[in-house]
Every structure is written in structure tokens, then in C-alpha cells.
Design a protein around this motif. Sequence first.
Motif, PDB file in Angstrom:
ATOM      1  N   LEU A  99       0.838  -1.211   0.000  1.00 52.65           N
ATOM      2  CA  LEU A  99       0.000   0.000   0.000  1.00 52.65           C
ATOM      3  C   LEU A  99       0.868   1.255   0.000  1.00 52.65           C
ATOM      4  CD1 LEU A  99      -2.812   1.335   0.263  1.00 52.65           C
ATOM      5  CD2 LEU A  99      -2.465   1.248   2.746  1.00 52.65           C
ATOM      6  N   ALA A 100       1.968   1.255   0.748  1.00 52.28           N
ATOM      7  CA  ALA A 100       2.867   2.409   0.770  1.00 52.28           C
ATOM      8  C   ALA A 100       3.444   2.679  -0.614  1.00 52.28           C
ATOM      9  CB  ALA A 100       3.990   2.183   1.786  1.00 52.28           C
ATOM     10  N   LEU A 101       3.819   1.625  -1.320  1.00 52.81           N
ATOM     11  CA  LEU A 101       4.329   1.793  -2.679  1.00 52.81           C
ATOM     12  C   LEU A 101       3.249   2.343  -3.606  1.00 52.81           C
ATOM     13  CD1 LEU A 101       6.591   1.352  -4.792  1.00 52.81           C
ATOM     14  CD2 LEU A 101       5.649  -0.945  -5.113  1.00 52.81           C
ATOM     15  N   ILE A 102       2.053   1.801  -3.506  1.00 54.54           N
ATOM     16  CA  ILE A 102       0.951   2.257  -4.355  1.00 54.54           C
ATOM     17  C   ILE A 102       0.606   3.713  -4.052  1.00 54.54           C
ATOM     18  CG2 ILE A 102      -1.512   1.930  -4.817  1.00 54.54           C
ATOM     19  CD1 ILE A 102      -0.963  -1.121  -4.402  1.00 54.54           C
ATOM     20  N   VAL A 103       0.585   4.073  -2.771  1.00 56.08           N
ATOM     21  CA  VAL A 103       0.292   5.456  -2.380  1.00 56.08           C
ATOM     22  C   VAL A 103       1.353   6.397  -2.929  1.00 56.08           C
ATOM     23  CG1 VAL A 103       0.302   7.002  -0.374  1.00 56.08           C
ATOM     24  CG2 VAL A 103      -1.114   4.967  -0.354  1.00 56.08           C
ATOM     25  N   TYR A 104       2.606   6.033  -2.795  1.00 56.89           N
ATOM     26  CA  TYR A 104       3.681   6.915  -3.264  1.00 56.89           C
ATOM     27  C   TYR A 104       3.631   7.098  -4.771  1.00 56.89           C
ATOM     28  CZ  TYR A 104       8.237   9.056  -3.769  1.00 56.89           C
ATOM     29  OH  TYR A 104       9.246   9.928  -4.076  1.00 56.89           O
ATOM     30  N   VAL A 105       3.526   6.005  -5.498  1.00 58.67           N
ATOM     31  CA  VAL A 105       3.516   6.090  -6.958  1.00 58.67           C
ATOM     32  C   VAL A 105       2.220   6.739  -7.453  1.00 58.67           C
ATOM     33  CG1 VAL A 105       3.478   4.713  -9.082  1.00 58.67           C
ATOM     34  CG2 VAL A 105       5.089   4.163  -7.269  1.00 58.67           C
ATOM     35  N   GLY A 106       1.104   6.367  -6.850  1.00 58.92           N
ATOM     36  CA  GLY A 106      -0.185   6.871  -7.317  1.00 58.92           C
ATOM     37  C   GLY A 106      -0.438   8.331  -6.995  1.00 58.92           C
ATOM     38  N   LEU A 107       0.092   8.807  -5.880  1.00 58.87           N
ATOM     39  CA  LEU A 107      -0.183  10.176  -5.460  1.00 58.87           C
ATOM     40  C   LEU A 107       0.988  11.129  -5.683  1.00 58.87           C
ATOM     41  CD1 LEU A 107      -2.122   9.460  -2.152  1.00 58.87           C
ATOM     42  CD2 LEU A 107      -3.047   9.967  -4.410  1.00 58.87           C
ATOM     43  N   PHE A 108       2.044  10.667  -6.315  1.00 53.61           N
ATOM     44  CA  PHE A 108       3.234  11.498  -6.515  1.00 53.61           C
ATOM     45  C   PHE A 108       2.914  12.758  -7.324  1.00 53.61           C
ATOM     46  CE2 PHE A 108       7.264  12.664  -8.511  1.00 53.61           C
ATOM     47  CZ  PHE A 108       8.108  12.652  -7.418  1.00 53.61           C
ATOM     48  N   GLU A 109       2.201  12.602  -8.424  1.00 52.36           N
ATOM     49  CA  GLU A 109       1.859  13.758  -9.272  1.00 52.36           C
ATOM     50  C   GLU A 109       0.789  14.626  -8.637  1.00 52.36           C
ATOM     51  OE1 GLU A 109       3.095  14.799 -12.270  1.00 52.36           O
ATOM     52  OE2 GLU A 109       4.647  13.258 -12.169  1.00 52.36           O
ATOM     53  N   VAL A 110      -0.122  14.016  -7.907  1.00 44.67           N
ATOM     54  CA  VAL A 110      -1.252  14.761  -7.336  1.00 44.67           C
ATOM     55  C   VAL A 110      -0.829  15.544  -6.096  1.00 44.67           C
ATOM     56  CG1 VAL A 110      -3.559  14.527  -6.350  1.00 44.67           C
ATOM     57  CG2 VAL A 110      -2.865  13.058  -8.240  1.00 44.67           C
ATOM     58  N   LEU A 111      -0.177  14.879  -5.160  1.00 46.26           N
ATOM     59  CA  LEU A 111       0.196  15.515  -3.891  1.00 46.26           C
ATOM     60  C   LEU A 111       1.604  16.107  -3.895  1.00 46.26           C
ATOM     61  CD1 LEU A 111      -1.179  12.982  -1.254  1.00 46.26           C
ATOM     62  CD2 LEU A 111      -2.193  15.131  -2.000  1.00 46.26           C
ATOM     63  N   GLY A 112       2.432  15.678  -4.803  1.00 48.64           N
ATOM     64  CA  GLY A 112       3.814  16.127  -4.826  1.00 48.64           C
ATOM     65  C   GLY A 112       4.713  15.143  -4.101  1.00 48.64           C
ATOM     66  N   ALA A 113       6.011  15.343  -4.274  1.00 49.66           N
ATOM     67  CA  ALA A 113       6.991  14.414  -3.722  1.00 49.66           C
ATOM     68  C   ALA A 113       7.003  14.426  -2.200  1.00 49.66           C
ATOM     69  CB  ALA A 113       8.376  14.749  -4.264  1.00 49.66           C
ATOM     70  N   ILE A 114       6.840  15.583  -1.603  1.00 47.50           N
ATOM     71  CA  ILE A 114       6.963  15.674  -0.147  1.00 47.50           C
ATOM     72  C   ILE A 114       5.768  15.032   0.551  1.00 47.50           C
ATOM     73  CG2 ILE A 114       7.070  17.271   1.800  1.00 47.50           C
ATOM     74  CD1 ILE A 114       8.773  19.100   0.048  1.00 47.50           C
ATOM     75  N   LEU A 115       4.562  15.420   0.192  1.00 46.28           N
ATOM     76  CA  LEU A 115       3.386  14.879   0.889  1.00 46.28           C
ATOM     77  C   LEU A 115       3.189  13.389   0.616  1.00 46.28           C
ATOM     78  CD1 LEU A 115       0.810  17.794   0.502  1.00 46.28           C
ATOM     79  CD2 LEU A 115       2.158  17.161   2.501  1.00 46.28           C
ATOM     80  N   SER A 116       3.391  12.956  -0.638  1.00 42.30           N
ATOM     81  CA  SER A 116       3.250  11.519  -0.912  1.00 42.30           C
ATOM     82  C   SER A 116       4.361  10.732  -0.208  1.00 42.30           C
ATOM     83  CB  SER A 116       3.264  11.252  -2.417  1.00 42.30           C
ATOM     84  OG  SER A 116       4.499  11.608  -2.976  1.00 42.30           O
ATOM     85  N   GLY A 117       5.558  11.311  -0.108  1.00 37.01           N
ATOM     86  CA  GLY A 117       6.648  10.653   0.617  1.00 37.01           C
ATOM     87  C   GLY A 117       6.362  10.546   2.103  1.00 37.01           C
ATOM     88  N   ILE A 118       5.809  11.606   2.687  1.00 44.38           N
ATOM     89  CA  ILE A 118       5.454  11.570   4.111  1.00 44.38           C
ATOM     90  C   ILE A 118       4.395  10.512   4.362  1.00 44.38           C
ATOM     91  CG2 ILE A 118       4.306  12.878   5.944  1.00 44.38           C
ATOM     92  CD1 ILE A 118       5.746  15.376   4.849  1.00 44.38           C
ATOM     93  N   LEU A 119       3.383  10.463   3.515  1.00 42.59           N
ATOM     94  CA  LEU A 119       2.303   9.482   3.680  1.00 42.59           C
ATOM     95  C   LEU A 119       2.830   8.051   3.514  1.00 42.59           C
ATOM     96  CD1 LEU A 119      -0.696   9.225   4.211  1.00 42.59           C
ATOM     97  CD2 LEU A 119      -1.094   9.462   1.767  1.00 42.59           C
ATOM     98  N   ALA A 120       3.636   7.811   2.496  1.00 43.27           N
ATOM     99  CA  ALA A 120       4.168   6.461   2.262  1.00 43.27           C
ATOM    100  C   ALA A 120       5.117   6.033   3.385  1.00 43.27           C
ATOM    101  CB  ALA A 120       4.876   6.409   0.911  1.00 43.27           C
ATOM    102  N   THR A 121       5.959   6.951   3.841  1.00 40.33           N
ATOM    103  CA  THR A 121       6.882   6.615   4.926  1.00 40.33           C
ATOM    104  C   THR A 121       6.131   6.342   6.215  1.00 40.33           C
ATOM    105  OG1 THR A 121       8.519   8.038   3.875  1.00 40.33           O
ATOM    106  CG2 THR A 121       8.974   7.357   6.119  1.00 40.33           C
TER     107      THR A 121
END
Length: 166
Positions: A102-124
Motif C-alpha cells: 500500500l505504501a508503494l501504491i500510495v507513493y507512486v499513485g499520489l506522486f503527481e497529485v500531492l507532490g513528492a513531499i506529501l506523498s513521501g510523508i504518507l508512504a513513509t
Amino acid sequence: MTRSYSTGGTLIKDPWDVVAGVVLLGFSLLLLFYLVPNYIGEPPILQNPMMSPRWLPRIVGWLILVFAVMLIVQGFLPSNDDEESGRRFERGPWLRFALMALALIVYVGLFEVLGAILSGILATSILFIAHPVRIWWVYSLAVVFPVGVSLLFTEVMNVPLPLMPF
């Protein structure tokens, strides 16, 4: 008729380390001497060699090569049977695997929408939940790592990333 047998043991302590090392060594050589030079273009005029698009893949290729050689050497080192090797593999709960996926899917799926920082925080954060971290201050690293990595890529390496959605 007598036969003499070697009592020294086998030459290879851990054949799987040697196999994995040889596979990684082959991959690193393929990366360094075929893929990077032939498939990553380099502008004819560079102000700094670190600005080359080949710089990071070369670093990764050399690191993989060094670790592959270390893995091969480790496979040939004599084993100390008195100590427990610490290489027991225990299967974790299926929920941990699901949260990691799920962390991988969240990071890849939300990278363009939320940006690198927010998707990275959520995935981590999801990864920290998957591996039960009991120390409260470690969760602050879920913010520090994505911010640090994003700033490294954007400010130092000049890689354009969508940092924030706004």
C-alpha cells in the motif's frame, strides 16, 4: 585400497551469497558498460560532470558492483559454526506485506497529485506503521526523510519534481 577424503569442508560457505553476488555483479557490469553509455545521452557541453544525467546511474552501478564483490567474498569466507549465523528468515504477518505494498501504491499513485513531499510523508508513515515502531521520535523521520530527499533532488541535483500540490 584406501581413499583420502578432505576434511576441510566445502570451498563455498554459502552458495546463495555467491549466486546472488554473481547475478548482481553481472547486472552492475551491464549497467556500467552497456546501458549507461549507450542509452543515457550526455550533452556535448557540460559545465560540471555532476550535472551529467549519467552521474547518478554510474554511482549506483559502482555501488552495486562493490556490494556484489563483497557478497561473493562473504560466500567464500570460512564459517564459524559455533555462532548462530543470524540468517533465519521468519515470515512476517500478511498485514505487514499488505501495508508495504500500500505504501508503494500510495507513493507512486499520489506522486503527481500531492507532490513528492506529501506523498513521501504518507508512504513513509505507512511503512513505519507496517513495522511497529515503538519510539515516538522516529515518526518525525517520516517528515525529515521525504523533505530531505526532495530538496536533495531539486536543489542539489536540479531534478524537477512536483514538491507540493499548490
